[in-house]
Design a protein around this motif. Structure first.
Motif: not given
Ligand SMILES: Cc1cc2nc3c(=O)[nH]c(=O)nc-3n(C[C@H](O)[C@H](O)[C@H](O)COP(=O)(O)O)c2cc1C
Length: 217
Positions: A198, A210, A212-213
């Motif tokens: 992230r 979320s 992760t990116n």
């Protein structure tokens, strides 16, 4: 002349490190000096509190008969109620121990304070040993040696741990088996970093939903 930076050399070594198991090892002996370079690299691992909890026992040459003893003891505990399997335990243990020219046991012995209590958490000590094994493996690959960290079955069996003098809370974390490669070196792949990282450049980037990116990193 092209100059290669330390970072490029290091990245190349990291990419080149491969796990290569018993089937990929030549039976030829490995010079002790080569193994000592690997162990020296391992010894430079970081450890919280400078506990240096990694402990290695190197089995090579005829010393592997002592490792066969440990594997045999483990196998006998596993098949104690099966006379046929018991009779075959020695043969199987010897075959396994001599299937790699070098076996290095990976032990964790936590640092202690003067009163005997643990200096650091066992998790921290385990993480430090993993750092040491990564150094060991990187140096092995850089020297052209094939090897693998094995952490299942006989490699972590309590009978083997006892035989190596590792008693709770000490841990046997497996063995690093190695030798000169019998097959071509190979490459590997990794799933993208975007699945695992992230990136938070502003408060809005950070949402608890979320993990992760989504962006390619
Ligand atoms: C802590 C640890 C334990 C492992 N134990 C085993 C094992 O028991 N058996 C095995 O086949 N590979 C084992 N491996 C090797 C992994 O399978 C290997 O690292 C992974 O497939 C990635 O391949 P690479 O090391 O060539 O990049 C272990 C690796 C690590 C880091």
């Amino acid at each position: 002349m092209v100059s290669i930076s330390t970072a490029e050399v290091l990245y190349g070594a990291i990419l080149n490190r491969r796990s290569m198991g018993l089937a990929r090892l030549k039976p030829d002996a490995v010079d002790r000096a080569v193994i000592e370079q690997m162990l020296d690299a391992a010894n430079w691992a970081p450890s919280h509190g400078d506990t240096e909890p990694w402990r290695f026992t190197v089995f090579a040459g005829e010393g592997r008969a002592a490792l066969a003893d440990l594997f045999e003891a483990a196998q006998k505990e596993n098949v104690a109620d099966n006379p046929e399997a018991l009779a075959k335990a020695r043969e199987g243990a010897t075959k396994r121990a001599f299937a790699a020219p070098v076996w290095i046991s990976i032990g964790m012995v936590p640092g202690r304070k003067t009163d005997g209590s643990l200096q650091m958490s066992l998790d921290e000590e385990l993480m430090a040993v993993a750092c040491a094994v990564q150094n060991l493996h990187l140096m092995a690959s850089a020297l052209g040696l094939a090897g693998m960290w094995h952490s299942k079955g006989p490699s972590v069996h309590p009978a083997v741990a006892r035989g190596l003098g590792l008693q709770e809370p000490d841990r046997l974390l497996g063995f690093f088996m190695c030798g000169w490669p019998s097959s071509d070196w190979f490459t590997s792949t990794r799933r993208p970093l975007s699945e695992k990282v992230r990136w938070v450049d502003s408060p809005e980037d950070f949402t608890s939903a979320s993990t992760t990116n989504e962006e390619e990193i």
